[in-house]
Design an enzyme around this catalytic site. Structure first.
Site, PDB file in Angstrom:
ATOM      1  N   VAL A   1       0.685  -1.162  -0.096  1.00 41.73           N
ATOM      2  CA  VAL A   1      -0.180  -0.032   0.133  1.00 41.73           C
ATOM      3  C   VAL A   1       0.961   1.313   0.098  1.00 41.73           C
ATOM      4  O   VAL A   1       0.681   2.038  -0.636  1.00 41.73           O
ATOM      5  CB  VAL A   1      -1.055   0.040   1.063  1.00 41.73           C
ATOM      6  CG1 VAL A   1      -1.652   1.272   1.348  1.00 41.73           C
ATOM      7  CG2 VAL A   1      -2.104  -1.086   0.983  1.00 41.73           C
ATOM      8  N   ASP A   2       1.813   1.340   0.779  1.00 41.69           N
ATOM      9  CA  ASP A   2       2.768   2.528   0.950  1.00 41.69           C
ATOM     10  C   ASP A   2       3.198   2.842  -0.393  1.00 41.69           C
ATOM     11  O   ASP A   2       3.568   3.828  -0.692  1.00 41.69           O
ATOM     12  CB  ASP A   2       3.816   2.083   1.910  1.00 41.69           C
ATOM     13  CG  ASP A   2       4.651   3.309   2.347  1.00 41.69           C
ATOM     14  OD1 ASP A   2       4.341   4.460   2.325  1.00 41.69           O
ATOM     15  OD2 ASP A   2       5.769   3.224   3.037  1.00 41.69           O
TER      16      ASP A   2
ATOM     17  N   SER B   1      -1.396  -3.712   8.238  1.00 40.04           N
ATOM     18  CA  SER B   1      -0.422  -4.672   8.991  1.00 40.04           C
ATOM     19  C   SER B   1      -0.996  -6.047   8.197  1.00 40.04           C
ATOM     20  O   SER B   1       0.001  -7.105   8.454  1.00 40.04           O
ATOM     21  CB  SER B   1      -0.219  -4.913  10.145  1.00 40.04           C
ATOM     22  OG  SER B   1       0.364  -3.657  10.745  1.00 40.04           O
TER      23      SER B   1
ATOM     24  N   GLY C   1      -0.834  -7.000   5.023  1.00 45.03           N
ATOM     25  CA  GLY C   1       0.147  -7.543   4.007  1.00 45.03           C
ATOM     26  C   GLY C   1       1.262  -7.874   4.232  1.00 45.03           C
ATOM     27  O   GLY C   1       1.429  -8.885   5.068  1.00 45.03           O
TER      28      GLY C   1
ATOM     29  N   TYR D   1       3.415  -7.268   6.513  1.00 35.34           N
ATOM     30  CA  TYR D   1       3.667  -7.419   7.905  1.00 35.34           C
ATOM     31  C   TYR D   1       2.864  -8.711   8.645  1.00 35.34           C
ATOM     32  O   TYR D   1       3.110  -8.825   9.700  1.00 35.34           O
ATOM     33  CB  TYR D   1       3.196  -6.032   8.674  1.00 35.34           C
ATOM     34  CG  TYR D   1       3.998  -4.866   8.614  1.00 35.34           C
ATOM     35  CD1 TYR D   1       5.253  -4.799   7.647  1.00 35.34           C
ATOM     36  CD2 TYR D   1       3.916  -3.485   9.165  1.00 35.34           C
ATOM     37  CE1 TYR D   1       5.972  -3.812   7.606  1.00 35.34           C
ATOM     38  CE2 TYR D   1       4.939  -2.845   9.240  1.00 35.34           C
ATOM     39  CZ  TYR D   1       5.814  -2.417   8.096  1.00 35.34           C
ATOM     40  OH  TYR D   1       6.650  -1.708   8.203  1.00 35.34           O
TER      41      TYR D   1
END
Length: 162
Positions: A33-34, A116, A118, A120
């Site tokens: 996403v980032d 978190s 994904g 993570y």
């Protein structure tokens, strides 16, 4: 009362006041996403991250930047915990802090990823449960919290919990 909605799609294409970014502590872009938000929003987001958060953010915290070329006005960056290292309380804090920042910005519509869930490694069902727990108990001026699911299986899981 805040409406909780779910859509399947691309968070970078959401026409909302603010998009929530699942960022790393450094807040310098990355994967998932980032990376998608930084690519779609352009260099203005990274420049604002560097200027506003030279030391990054702590896990569970949130802060905002411009949305650059995104259709939103702001990006609210949250730093989620890594599963097996961080805590569920830190994940809950991401959603609470994002809503607090949205209230500071007077943002009424906010699009959220599953923080978190994904790279993570947080289990999706619990990530959904955390988001809904916070949304259902929040005292906020946000009128819509939109969970943006990437892919049909994730969307179906969100709808099942809604």
């Amino acid at each position: 009362m805040m409406e909780i909605t779910a859509v399947e799609g691309d968070i970078t294409a959401q026409h909302v006041d603010a998009i929530v970014n699942a960022a790393s502590n450094a807040m310098r872009g990355g994967g998932g996403v980032d990376g998608a938000i930084h690519r779609a929003g352009g260099p203005a987001i990274l420049a604002d991250c560097v200027a506003r958060f030279p030391d990054g953010l702590a896990t569970g915290d949130a802060g905002w930047t411009t949305a650059g070329a995104l259709p939103a006005r702001w990006v609210i960056h949250v730093v989620g915990p890594v599963h097996g290292v961080g805590t569920r309380e830190q994940l809950l804090s991401c959603y609470r802090r994002a809503l607090e920042v949205a209230d500071e910005l007077d943002a009424r519509t906010v699009a959220f990823p599953l923080v978190s869930a994904g790279v993570y490694g947080w289990p999706k069902d619990d990530a959904i449960a955390c988001a809904l727990e916070v949304f259902r108990s929040a005292r906020t001026s946000v009128s819509e919290a939109r969970i943006v699911a990437f892919g049909r299986p994730t969307y179906d899981a969100v709808r099942a919990q809604l």
